[in-house]
Design an enzyme around this catalytic site. Structure first.
Site, PDB file in Angstrom:
ATOM      1  N   GLN A 650      87.288 -35.741 -23.278  1.00 30.43           N
ATOM      2  CA  GLN A 650      87.598 -34.315 -24.034  1.00 30.43           C
ATOM      3  C   GLN A 650      88.302 -33.463 -23.069  1.00 30.43           C
ATOM      4  O   GLN A 650      89.331 -32.805 -23.589  1.00 30.43           O
ATOM      5  CB  GLN A 650      86.780 -34.001 -24.881  1.00 30.43           C
ATOM      6  N   GLY A 716      85.747 -30.078 -27.636  1.00 25.85           N
ATOM      7  CA  GLY A 716      86.916 -30.700 -27.737  1.00 25.85           C
ATOM      8  C   GLY A 716      88.288 -29.723 -27.408  1.00 25.85           C
ATOM      9  O   GLY A 716      89.187 -30.263 -27.014  1.00 25.85           O
ATOM     10  N   GLU A 717      88.125 -28.596 -27.673  1.00 25.64           N
ATOM     11  CA  GLU A 717      89.346 -27.707 -27.262  1.00 25.64           C
ATOM     12  C   GLU A 717      89.073 -26.794 -26.344  1.00 25.64           C
ATOM     13  O   GLU A 717      90.525 -26.223 -25.910  1.00 25.64           O
ATOM     14  CB  GLU A 717      89.381 -26.946 -28.698  1.00 25.64           C
TER      15      GLU A 717
HETATM   16 MO1  MOS Z   1      91.158 -28.717 -34.414  1.00 25.76          MO
HETATM   17  S1  MOS Z   1      92.559 -27.277 -34.421  1.00 25.76           S
HETATM   18  O1  MOS Z   1      89.881 -28.095 -35.124  1.00 25.76           O
HETATM   19  O2  MOS Z   1      91.905 -30.059 -34.069  1.00 25.76           O
END
Ligand code: MOS
Length: 750
Positions: A650, A716-717
């Protein structure tokens, strides 16, 4: 990848279980062997194909469509236009919170952006539908398109993101600026970007009376089922969404969009299954994107580098008919200590599809600007950028003074800098060259991302053979949820992950919440953990109250669940297998259920954030201006790591997106027509393997006893945040040229 190559920390599970181990992905073999089926792979008997005809103008009205020509085409079954579109039970001009935006479903002849659906052609074959759509020959009444900052309409948005206030202020910003020895001010811009998931937005819809089955990629199953139910005037339980695999979501598959609704509507109208899959070009409009921003940062500093005031203003582009505003300026709130903070947003109405959440919405664009601005402030103070950040390290959340539930950012700085070799970096730019004479620059950025919790439910069934089935209606869009969630459930159930079957990706399971906001593992994982504990509690009750069990009477001292057996807590030699307990009780199974919510005390009393530090090396050709990222080291602290292999993956994905944001991605609009000129993967640049250098992601240990009982935050982000600024700062360090417009281009350096 061998477990040894997962760098560098393999955390032990709490109970010596397999959570914490770098298991490979459960869906991996299915995917590489082509057995994983995506929405558009489904072909129910009698299925028709639907193709949207889309507008080629950005603003105006459709004045004519040659429906007769399209209908006369062999194979075409129906042409749906505003003139004959069956009614919907929900007004598409009304939003459906939290993620339901206004959609274009042929409610009228108004054109609001290029690629808006203006008709739907349904045919026996995809070819016939496509040809029929081409025969519609639309005529328009065209109004001038609002395409950019100079001709869009500015306005004060009522809310930003998915409902946050547009303005947040702490302290007196002007007093803070006045007390500073210097103030650095600059404007930064970020372009419109499109999700470009490999898998298109598609739906295969099949009605049976007033029930409908939808094969579609979807990041928010229960929420979407409820929303579709409203559009079609049926109970939510009559909508079954099957979304076993997603070929990328990135936020765009968490929202409802017009084309998919039209596909479902066509299936009901024609009483036959219908498949609709958008083309790549058709995804540049109706399914969301990251809106462009123009961000101004003012940073006041003292001589010692301490920030006295931080002001972040973002002008964020949105559509003419809805209000998703990229919450970019809020990135400046949680990171650096400052007595005065001001984050504010303005909207800019353009003739474009409505933007929506896209991979680190707000933080990606906002931290790109902030981290360059911080680099500029450090430069103005004559300080090393890491020393500057440490001088402004926030021990509590700036503005609110709330404690962090955990924050190992200092360790991220230390470990990342040390691994990268940051301490030998010259302060001045243009000081380093490689053996080929290329300019070399080093830059850094801080990564940060909030930790949402989505209410989630789960079920854990212990079966007579001692194995378990666990269920939650979430989505694995490539992040590895099937694997990590099974590890969490296995830990709670005292089983090996191989003994735990996980069902997910269908909407008739307990609601697993949203696979988004980097919160799926924490949210659905907590529900699975709780459901597992519920099942084990029931099993313990059976055993400890049964005179025939070696655990009889252990109720007060308690039992522990491990390796498929319950053990007396005070004497682990006394134990019994799950299978034996169930057999003697003549039970085929035990079903544990649970909901997982976040207590308001946790959310209100603490700042809940993942952190990281990203260090980048770039090489720039001094004559040609060509840039390459040659090294990226990220160090991230996001609470407990359930599966280091997947977490590392990730982080890599986020860092690669950072390269993309910094140097490649941009949707380019034709100012005359409002058309996006690079609406395909040939011209819309994203990194290929040759663009991606050696990547390292350090998993910095961080224990968090507050965020949730698992100690899990989100991974994730965060990788995209920090990385963009780090690369831009490295480009400056290599060349001495400060570029404040993303993506950075060769011509910016010449
Ligand atoms: Mo996300 S913008 O919650 O993939």
């Amino acid at each position: 990848m061998s477990p040894e190559s997962i760098s560098p920390i393999l955390q032990q599970g709490r109970h010596g279980s397999n959570a914490g181990q770098p298991l490979t992905r459960r869906d991996g073999v299915l995917k590489v062997t082509g057995r994983a089926t995506y929405a558009a792979d489904n072909h129910p008997r009698g299925m028709l194909y639907a193709v949207t005809a889309v507008s080629t103008i950005a603003r105006g009205r459709v004045t004519s469509l040659d429906v007769a020509a399209a209908k006369a085409h062999p194979g075409v079954v129906e042409v749906i236009t505003p003139a004959n579109r069956p009614p919907l039970s929900h007004n598409p001009a009304e939003k459906m919170p939290p993620f339901g935006f206004r959609v274009e479903v042929l409610q009228d002849d108004t054109v609001r952006y290029v690629n808006q659906p203006i008709a739907l052609v349904v045919a026996e074959t995809l070819e016939a539908a496509t040809e029929g759509a081409a025969l519609l020959n639309p005529r328009y009444e065209t109004a001038p398109a609002r395409t950019g900052r100079d001709n869009g309409d500015r306005y004060a948005p009522p809310a930003i993101g998915v409902g946050s206030p547009p303005r947040t202020a702490y302290g007196d910003i002007e007093a803070g600026m006045a007390s500073a020895t210097r103030v650095t001010t600059a404007e930064y811009s970020t372009p419109a970007q499109y999700h470009n998931a490999m898998e298109p937005h598609a739906v295969v819809a099949e009605w049976d009376g007033d029930r409908v089955t939808l094969d579609m990629p979807n990041q928010a199953l229960a929420l979407s089922a409820g929303a579709y139910a409203k559009y079609f005037g049926i109970p939510p339980e009559n909508v079954l969404i099957r979304s076993p695999f997603l070929g990328g979501g990135f936020g765009s598959k968490a929202i409802l969009n017009g084309p998919q609704i039209l596909g479902i509507l066509a299936a009901r109208m024609l009483q036959r299954p219908v498949k609709l899959a958008l083309t790549r070009a058709q995804m540049y409009g109706p399914v969301g994107h990251r809106g462009a921003t123009w961000q101004t940062l003012r940073i006041g500093t003292e001589d010692d580098g301490r920030i006295t005031a931080l002001h972040h203003h973002s002008l964020s582009a949105t559509s003419s008919f809805d209000d998703f505003i990229e919450p970019a300026a809020n990135s400046s709130l949680p990171l650096y200590a400052s007595p005065a903070l001001l984050a504010e947003h303005e909207g800019l109405r353009l003739d474009t599809g409505t933007p929506g959440p896209m991979r680190a919405p707000g933080e990606a664009s906002g931290s790109a600007a902030l981290e360059v601005a911080i680099d500029e402030a450090a430069q103005a103070c004559g300080m090393d950028p890491l020393a500057f950040r440490l001088a402004n390290y926030a021990e509590t959340e700036p503005g609110t003074n709330k404690p962090f539930s955990s924050k190992a950012l200092r360790e991220c700085y230390d470990q990342g800098a040390s691994r990268f070799g940051w301490s030998t970096r010259p302060l001045e730019p243009r000081q380093m060259r490689d053996e080929n004479g290329l300019l070399v620059g080093w830059g850094m950025g801080t990564a940060v991302f909030h930790c949402p919790h989505f209410p989630a439910e789960a079920r854990a069934t212990l079966r007579a053979d001692g194995t378990a089935l666990v269920e939650t209606g979430g989505a694995d869009m490539g992040q590895g949820a099937w694997t990590a969630l099974a590890q969490i459930a296995a830990e709670a159930l005292g089983l090996d992950p191989d003994q735990v079957e996980l069902h997910s990706g269908i909407s008739n399971l307990p609601d697993g919440g949203i696979a988004g906001g980097s919160g799926h593992t924490a949210s659905a994982g907590l529900a699975l953990h709780n459901a597992g504990e519920d099942a084990i509690a029931q099993l313990s009750e059976l055993a400890t109250s049964d005179e025939a069990s070696p655990l009889y009477g252990a109720g007060n001292v308690g039992v522990v669940a491990r390796h498929g057996r319950l053990h007396r807590r005070d004497d682990e030699t006394r134990s019994e297998s799950y299978a034996d307990i169930l057999a003697r009780a003549r039970r085929r199974e035990i079903v544990g259920t649970a909901k997982a919510n976040r207590s308001p005390d946790v959310a209100e009393g603490h700042a809940l954030l993942s952190h990281g530090a990203v260090f980048a090396e770039v090489k720039v050709d001094p004559d040609l201006g060509q840039m390459r990222v040659s090294r990226l080291v990220g160090a991230f602290a996001a609470g407990r790591v359930i599966n280091p292999r997947l977490v590392q993956s990730q982080y890599f994905g986020g860092m690669i997106w950072g390269i993309s944001f910094a140097l490649q991605e941009e949707a380019i609009t034709d100012r005359r027509t409002g058309r996006i000129m690079n609406a395909d993967l040939a011209e819309y640049h994203v990194p290929v393997n040759a663009d991606v250098p050696s990547l390292e992601a350090i998993l910095v240990p961080e224990q968090d006893d507050i965020v949730n009982v698992l100690g899990v935050k989100g991974v994730g982000e965060i990788g995209v945040t920090g990385t963009v600024g780090a690369i831009a700062n490295a480009v400056w360090h290599a060349t001495g040229v400060r570029v404040r417009r993303f993506p950075i281009k060769i011509e910016d350096l010449l």
